[in-house]
Design an enzyme around this catalytic site. Structure first.
Site, PDB file in Angstrom:
ATOM      1  N   HIS A 178      38.211  73.313  92.622  1.00  0.00           N
ATOM      2  CA  HIS A 178      38.880  72.809  91.400  1.00  0.00           C
ATOM      3  C   HIS A 178      39.657  71.523  91.678  1.00  0.00           C
ATOM      4  O   HIS A 178      40.622  71.226  90.985  1.00  0.00           O
ATOM      5  CB  HIS A 178      39.823  73.855  90.802  1.00  0.00           C
ATOM      6  CG  HIS A 178      39.211  75.216  90.648  1.00  0.00           C
ATOM      7  ND1 HIS A 178      38.662  75.654  89.466  1.00  0.00           N
ATOM      8  CD2 HIS A 178      39.032  76.223  91.546  1.00  0.00           C
ATOM      9  CE1 HIS A 178      38.188  76.900  89.633  1.00  0.00           C
ATOM     10  NE2 HIS A 178      38.398  77.254  90.895  1.00  0.00           N
ATOM     11  N   SER A 305      39.107  42.225  93.230  1.00  0.00           N
ATOM     12  CA  SER A 305      39.314  42.094  91.791  1.00  0.00           C
ATOM     13  C   SER A 305      39.482  40.616  91.478  1.00  0.00           C
ATOM     14  O   SER A 305      40.060  39.865  92.254  1.00  0.00           O
ATOM     15  CB  SER A 305      40.570  42.867  91.382  1.00  0.00           C
ATOM     16  OG  SER A 305      41.082  42.348  90.170  1.00  0.00           O
ATOM     17  N   LYS A 311      43.530  44.178  95.334  1.00  0.00           N
ATOM     18  CA  LYS A 311      42.515  45.223  95.170  1.00  0.00           C
ATOM     19  C   LYS A 311      41.389  45.170  96.193  1.00  0.00           C
ATOM     20  O   LYS A 311      40.932  44.101  96.603  1.00  0.00           O
ATOM     21  CB  LYS A 311      41.886  45.135  93.780  1.00  0.00           C
ATOM     22  CG  LYS A 311      42.762  45.616  92.649  1.00  0.00           C
ATOM     23  CD  LYS A 311      43.205  47.065  92.764  1.00  0.00           C
ATOM     24  CE  LYS A 311      42.099  48.034  92.445  1.00  0.00           C
ATOM     25  NZ  LYS A 311      41.702  47.969  91.030  1.00  0.00           N
ATOM     26  N   GLU A 318      30.735  53.503  93.745  1.00  0.00           N
ATOM     27  CA  GLU A 318      30.773  53.591  92.280  1.00  0.00           C
ATOM     28  C   GLU A 318      29.401  53.299  91.669  1.00  0.00           C
ATOM     29  O   GLU A 318      28.960  53.974  90.738  1.00  0.00           O
ATOM     30  CB  GLU A 318      31.801  52.610  91.716  1.00  0.00           C
ATOM     31  CG  GLU A 318      33.231  52.977  92.069  1.00  0.00           C
ATOM     32  CD  GLU A 318      34.176  51.842  91.717  1.00  0.00           C
ATOM     33  OE1 GLU A 318      34.505  51.714  90.527  1.00  0.00           O
ATOM     34  OE2 GLU A 318      34.574  51.081  92.612  1.00  0.00           O
TER      35      GLU A 318
END
Ligand code: ARG
Length: 485
Positions: A178, A305, A311, A318
């Site tokens: 979970h 970024s 970043k 992804e």
């Protein structure tokens, strides 16, 4: 020579005596007054994507020509001329010099037309063959080649996962259910879970390959041929053989031209594999966050970024997660494409190619990139150990301790629940409670109870086959290293 056409009339006619008009390579020759409207040609062409089948198409044509010579339809000289003509064309395609023509619809017409322009005997090549069985053959051959490439890439990914585990042996992390901390595991154990998934993916692909490795050539347009083709010879030529080297040919000509089960099966296997890749990608994304901080991906395998200078984003993971969507979508497209088709070949089937190509390209690229990224990833061992040192992760061990003393597990679960509740109320960690506090909750706790919180000892207690204990995981890493080489 096993078989020959029975009629003496079937003696080879020299190819150069064939009138030019009769040898024109187009599906419209003779029957149609002219070419298709230009928008029809643009709508129906497939050369813009099926050119990728050229190697398989040429391989199939050479096998077919050898068979036609064997049954007396081509002379040996004609067969040789066809083979060398196709060889020249292959070399030109390889060198990027071949010009594909959209007006010739597809890869089959382009190659046959160019061959016939150069070699008169090319006009005999399509004897007893249809683009319907030709394309079914090409697709099977293409998929066979692709599965070999993909299998090697998956093995490489497995090796990268094992390698990352080997470089960080014994590093503990929390295991989650979970997405809540459950029990301690080793980082390598978590990685090996994916090695197992990818092993099943490889098994499934091998299985798909075995079922697909059957030769459809000789099915003709849909009803075979009246000519005495030697289908088994072609099958052997093209490597459609069983373990004993016996030819494997399709047993129903209508099924032979309309079956795309093998494409669906490959795309289903690939979709499941894409799901595995996506789950791994999601773990990587989580591990690379500041909140988890379990891994550091090398700069070359991350992106920045355009606005936020600090970043460093895990885009490979992804994109791998994102690209699984199109692989799953391709499977759905194929099933939908097939479900309402009457027998046998229908032009709808042309739509199978981009789905298959895209699926194969996508899973291969994701597999390779994820492997390369893992090869350039380091584990932040202290952060991992800190997270795994949460004493709550050993609540189950407390219950097991009581069970070892003879308490029924249900009761032990209840007692430890009370301990956790007490600790929470007194705002103390489980290993900060005193022995007296433990014994107040249950006299079954002995004076040694706090020793249970030694994390390495806790991992050493988990050495069942398949468990995350250090020794067991070392064994698993060794087994996989041996298997993967
Ligand atoms: N380009 C076609 C396809 O991919 C080849 C088969 C064409 N057959 C036909 N009867 N028009 O399906």
């Amino acid at each position: 020579m096993k078989r020959r056409p029975s009629s003496p009339k079937s003696k080879p006619v020299p190819a150069d005596s064939i009138p030019a008009a009769a040898s024109a390579v187009t599906s419209r020759s003779g029957r149609f007054a002219g070419g298709p409207a230009s928008d029809v040609a643009a709508f129906s062409e497939s050369i813009s994507f099926d050119w990728r089948l050229w190697r398989q198409d040429i391989r199939g044509s050479i096998a077919h020509a050898r068979m036609l010579a064997r049954i007396g339809i081509l002379t040996a000289a004609e067969r040789d001329a066809i083979e060398s003509g196709l060889g020249d064309i292959a070399a030109e395609i390889e060198a990027g010099k071949f010009i594909w023509k959209a007006e010739l619809e597809d890869v089959h017409m382009n190659l046959e037309s160019e061959l016939t322009r150069r070699v008169p005997a090319g006009a005999k090549l399509h004897t007893a063959r249809s683009r319907n069985d030709q394309v079914a053959l090409d697709m099977r051959l293409w998929m066979r080649d692709e599965i070999a490439t993909l299998d090697a890439a998956i093995a490489q990914l497995q090796s990268s996962l094992v390698g990352l585990g080997e470089r960080h042996p014994g590093v503990p992390i929390p295991g989650y259910t979970h997405l809540q901390r459950g029990q301690p595991v080793t980082f390598a154990h978590h990685l090996l879970a994916y090695v197992e998934m990818f092993a099943r993916d490889r098994d499934r692909l091998a299985d798909c390959l075995d079922r697909s490795n059957v030769c459809p050539l000789g099915s003709g347009a849909l009803a075979g041929s009246t000519l005495p083709l030697d289908r088994k010879f072609v099958a052997v030529e093209l490597g459609f053989v069983d373990a004993r080297g016996h030819p494997r040919i399709t047993q129903n000509s209508m099924d032979g031209v309309s079956d795309r089960d093998f494409v669906v099966e490959f795309c289903a296997d690939a979709a499941l594999m894409a799901v595995h890749l996506s789950r791994l990608a999601e773990d990587v994304v989580l591990w690379a966050t500041t909140e988890f901080g379990f891994i550091k991906i090398a700069d070359a395998y991350t992106t920045g970024s355009s606005l936020m200078p600090q970043k460093k984003n895990p885009d490979i993971a992804e994109l791998t997660r994102g690209k699984s969507a199109r692989v799953i979508g391709n499977l759905m497209s194929l099933l939908t494409l097939l479900k309402g088709l009457p027998m046998t070949y229908n032009r709808d089937l042309q739509e199978d190619k981009e789905r298959l190509f895209d699926t194969a390209d996508t899973v291969l690229a994701c597999t390779r990139l994820m492997a390369a990224m893992l090869d350039h990833t380091t584990v932040r061992a202290e952060a991992c150990r800190a997270a795994a040192s949460d004493p709550q992760l050993l609540a189950t061990d407390l219950a097991d301790y009581l069970v070892r003393g003879g308490m029924p597990f249900r009761q032990a679960h209840h007692v430890v629940g009370a301990v956790v509740g007490f600790a929470e109320k007194s705002e103390k960690a489980l290993n900060a409670l005193t022995v007296a506090e433990y014994q107040q909750i249950s006299p079954a706790f002995g004076p040694d109870i706090l020793e249970l919180f030694d994390l390495d000892a806790a991992l050493a207690r988990r050495n069942l086959p398949g468990a995350p204990g250090t020794r067991e995981v070392q064994g698993q890493l060794r087994r996989w290293r041996k298997e993967l080489g």
